[in-house]
Design a protein around this motif. Structure first.
Motif, PDB file in Angstrom:
ATOM      1  N   LYS A 110       0.832  -1.211   0.000  1.00 21.54           N
ATOM      2  CA  LYS A 110       0.000   0.000   0.000  1.00 21.54           C
ATOM      3  C   LYS A 110       0.865   1.260   0.000  1.00 21.54           C
ATOM      4  O   LYS A 110       0.600   2.216  -0.736  1.00 21.54           O
ATOM      5  CB  LYS A 110      -0.921  -0.013   1.221  1.00 21.54           C
ATOM      6  CG  LYS A 110      -1.896   1.160   1.246  1.00 21.54           C
ATOM      7  CD  LYS A 110      -2.833   1.077   2.443  1.00 21.54           C
ATOM      8  CE  LYS A 110      -3.787   2.273   2.461  1.00 21.54           C
ATOM      9  NZ  LYS A 110      -4.677   2.247   3.656  1.00 21.54           N
ATOM     10  N   LEU A 111       1.920   1.270   0.814  1.00 25.66           N
ATOM     11  CA  LEU A 111       2.824   2.425   0.856  1.00 25.66           C
ATOM     12  C   LEU A 111       3.488   2.647  -0.501  1.00 25.66           C
ATOM     13  O   LEU A 111       3.624   3.785  -0.963  1.00 25.66           O
ATOM     14  CB  LEU A 111       3.890   2.220   1.928  1.00 25.66           C
ATOM     15  CG  LEU A 111       3.424   2.270   3.387  1.00 25.66           C
ATOM     16  CD1 LEU A 111       4.569   1.874   4.317  1.00 25.66           C
ATOM     17  CD2 LEU A 111       2.916   3.665   3.739  1.00 25.66           C
ATOM     18  N   LEU A 112       3.913   1.565  -1.134  1.00 25.33           N
ATOM     19  CA  LEU A 112       4.563   1.672  -2.438  1.00 25.33           C
ATOM     20  C   LEU A 112       3.593   2.169  -3.506  1.00 25.33           C
ATOM     21  O   LEU A 112       3.955   3.000  -4.351  1.00 25.33           O
ATOM     22  CB  LEU A 112       5.148   0.314  -2.842  1.00 25.33           C
ATOM     23  CG  LEU A 112       6.366  -0.151  -2.028  1.00 25.33           C
ATOM     24  CD1 LEU A 112       6.597  -1.647  -2.187  1.00 25.33           C
ATOM     25  CD2 LEU A 112       7.614   0.620  -2.445  1.00 25.33           C
ATOM     26  N   GLU A 113       2.365   1.664  -3.470  1.00 29.52           N
ATOM     27  CA  GLU A 113       1.377   2.082  -4.464  1.00 29.52           C
ATOM     28  C   GLU A 113       1.011   3.560  -4.302  1.00 29.52           C
ATOM     29  O   GLU A 113       0.707   4.246  -5.280  1.00 29.52           O
ATOM     30  CB  GLU A 113       0.122   1.214  -4.349  1.00 29.52           C
ATOM     31  CG  GLU A 113       0.323  -0.211  -4.842  1.00 29.52           C
ATOM     32  CD  GLU A 113      -0.907  -1.097  -4.638  1.00 29.52           C
ATOM     33  OE1 GLU A 113      -1.077  -2.051  -5.407  1.00 29.52           O
ATOM     34  OE2 GLU A 113      -1.691  -0.822  -3.689  1.00 29.52           O
ATOM     35  N   GLU A 114       1.055   4.035  -3.065  1.00 27.23           N
ATOM     36  CA  GLU A 114       0.689   5.431  -2.805  1.00 27.23           C
ATOM     37  C   GLU A 114       1.891   6.376  -2.838  1.00 27.23           C
ATOM     38  O   GLU A 114       1.741   7.576  -2.589  1.00 27.23           O
ATOM     39  CB  GLU A 114       0.012   5.523  -1.429  1.00 27.23           C
ATOM     40  CG  GLU A 114      -1.316   4.767  -1.349  1.00 27.23           C
ATOM     41  CD  GLU A 114      -1.886   4.751   0.064  1.00 27.23           C
ATOM     42  OE1 GLU A 114      -1.149   5.165   0.993  1.00 27.23           O
ATOM     43  OE2 GLU A 114      -3.026   4.306   0.237  1.00 27.23           O
ATOM     44  N   SER A 115       3.075   5.853  -3.166  1.00 26.21           N
ATOM     45  CA  SER A 115       4.303   6.651  -3.079  1.00 26.21           C
ATOM     46  C   SER A 115       4.415   7.713  -4.163  1.00 26.21           C
ATOM     47  O   SER A 115       5.111   8.718  -3.974  1.00 26.21           O
ATOM     48  CB  SER A 115       5.522   5.726  -3.170  1.00 26.21           C
ATOM     49  OG  SER A 115       5.624   5.162  -4.472  1.00 26.21           O
ATOM     50  N   GLY A 116       3.765   7.469  -5.309  1.00 25.44           N
ATOM     51  CA  GLY A 116       3.918   8.388  -6.432  1.00 25.44           C
ATOM     52  C   GLY A 116       5.209   8.190  -7.197  1.00 25.44           C
ATOM     53  O   GLY A 116       5.501   8.942  -8.136  1.00 25.44           O
TER      54      GLY A 116
END
Length: 471
Positions: free
Chosen positions: A323-329
């Motif tokens: 989730k963090l990676l997907e939301e990292s931009g």
């Protein structure tokens, strides 16, 4: 002569006026106004010993042979040094030349050489600054590994190099057989070989069944843990991946602890303690070598290692990390999505950008992990863990092992593996099964991390990779 001699590292601690001998190999010799300055190293420490040879002390013919690469013993007196950066030096009174080295053909000259060239002369590269430092750190790291487990009551065990089972289920294994005949016909060009199969019946082979070089000692270590509680292996393993990247070797060393009556949380605690203590030991005992790497190989290396020692590791689940990676931009080269394995760029972003310290990821999808990892109640994930470190990514991988017989049999079938080679492994679940856990750490991967060396071939004395099996 015997082994109980004074090393160069010991000479720096002698009082001026002490008469002694210094053994080693000549790094350089510089002549100036009736005085020769010889830099001598025996590999015992990073510093070279400067030996002063006054005119007339050594006959001219012998002095001419004291060139770069020559092996000598100087006799003399330790004196205070007027040169910056060294407290003492030796005033030579005599020399014995053990082995000269032709300065025209000796390949390890004072001028710089590429890492690629130094790999071609791996039999000589230990005499240089970089690889002397690498191998001293390797030595101290190995000592720290054994010391860490010894202090915690672990038994050091030796697991087989030859095995009939695939611990990883990946199939990248070297087969061991006596049924392949290798010969070089007289008419064949030099270096080319002919291969012929002696027979097709496995019963005729040496072990009577297909056998391979081990990719891991883990399964066998589990058998010993489920009888001795806490054990660890530290030995060579082999993987037949046709990969020539800077992160892969065909032969490498693995450290694999296994603990009975231990779950994933205990496993994570041990891994964190292990990394912290081994790195702290190296900071304490390899100061000069690590300072060299910090200056010449990897800027901020010491800062990074000290940060690991002082940091508390962050814990995230695989799902949280995705989730963090997907939301990292971030525009990653490899796409991110639940069910895919993380790449080095993802692991480094988590440790270096998002968290800023080591991270332990847990609860991976079962489809991307090995059959022996304990399944979670959700039916989708397993009790796996990876320790990720800044600058390198994954450095430790482990799990709580599947102790339930029926579940383990099901997972082996799901992976398309035969049950028969694992009969003894299944017996551990059939007779007195217990919760247990462990992890694996590639020793060379650890050495890359603590030295900053960029290629795994440069932290092992003699690398084995596709097309390379010299020395």
């Amino acid at each position: 002569m015997d082994y109980r001699r004074t090393y160069v590292r010991d000479l720096f601690n002698l009082e001026p006026g002490t008469q002694t001998s210094a053994y080693g190999w000549v790094k350089t010799r510089r002549d100036s106004k009736g005085i020769s300055f010889v830099q001598l190293s025996d590999g015992s420490c990073f510093k070279d010993l400067q030996v002063i040879v006054n005119a007339g002390v050594i006959d001219a013919d012998t002095l001419k042979q004291i060139t770069t690469g020559a092996c000598v013993r100087f006799d003399g007196t330790i004196v205070e040094s007027p040169a910056a950066g060294q407290a003492v030096e030796m005033q030579a009174s005599g020399v014995e030349l053990y082995g000269p080295a032709d300065p025209q053909t000796y390949p390890l000259q004072k001028k710089g050489a590429t890492m690629e060239f130094l790999r071609e002369i791996a039999h000589l590269r230990a005499r240089g600054n970089t690889f002397g430092a690498v191998y001293r750190v390797r030595n101290q790291a190995a000592f720290a590994v054994h010391n860490f487990f010894h202090k915690r009551g672990f038994h050091y065990v030796h697991t087989p190099i030859i095995t009939a089972s695939d611990a990883e289920g990946a199939g990248a294994m070297f087969q061991v057989t006596t049924q392949l005949e290798v010969n070089a016909p007289l008419e064949a060009p030099d270096g080319q070989f002919a291969y012929r199969l002696k027979g097709a019946n496995p019963d005729d082979d040496f072990f009577g069944k297909p056998a391979y070089l081990t990719v891991s000692g883990q399964l066998e270590a589990e058998t010993l843990a489920l009888g001795m509680t806490n054990v660890y292996t530290f030995g060579p393993t082999f993987r037949a991946e046709n990969s020539s990247t800077s992160r892969h070797l065909a032969e490498f060393w693995m450290i694999e602890p296994e603990m009975a009556f231990c779950d994933l949380e205990g496993n994570m605690a041990l891994a964190e303690e292990f990394l912290r203590e081994v790195i702290e030991h190296l900071l304490d005992f390899c100061g000069d070598d690590l300072a060299f790497f910090n200056q010449r190989i990897e800027p901020h290396l010491l800062e990074t290692l000290e940060h690991v020692v002082s940091s508390k590791f962050e814990h995230l689940t695989y799902t949280e990390a995705i989730k963090l990676l997907e939301e990292s931009g971030e525009n990653f080269e490899f796409p991110v999505g639940w069910g895919t394995d993380l790449q080095s760029e993802h692991e480094r972003w988590l440790t270096e950008v998002k968290v800023g310290r080591p991270v332990i990821l847990t609860d991976y999808p079962k489809e991307i992990k090995a059959f022996y990892m304990r399944g979670n109640d959700d039916g989708k994930t397993v009790r796996a863990m990876d320790v990720l470190a800044p600058r390198i990514g994954e450095i430790i991988g482990g799990s709580q092992r599947e102790e339930r017989l029926d579940v383990l049999e099901g997972r082996i079938r799901e992976m398309g593996l035969p049950l028969e080679p694992y009969w003894w492994y299944l017996d551990l679940r059939r007779f007195g099964s217990a919760p247990h856990a462990g992890f694996g750490l590639g020793f060379e991967r650890l050495l890359m991390y603590v030295t900053g060396m960029k290629n795994i071939r440069d932290v092992i004395p003699f690398h084995r990779t596709p097309g390379h099996a010299e020395f």
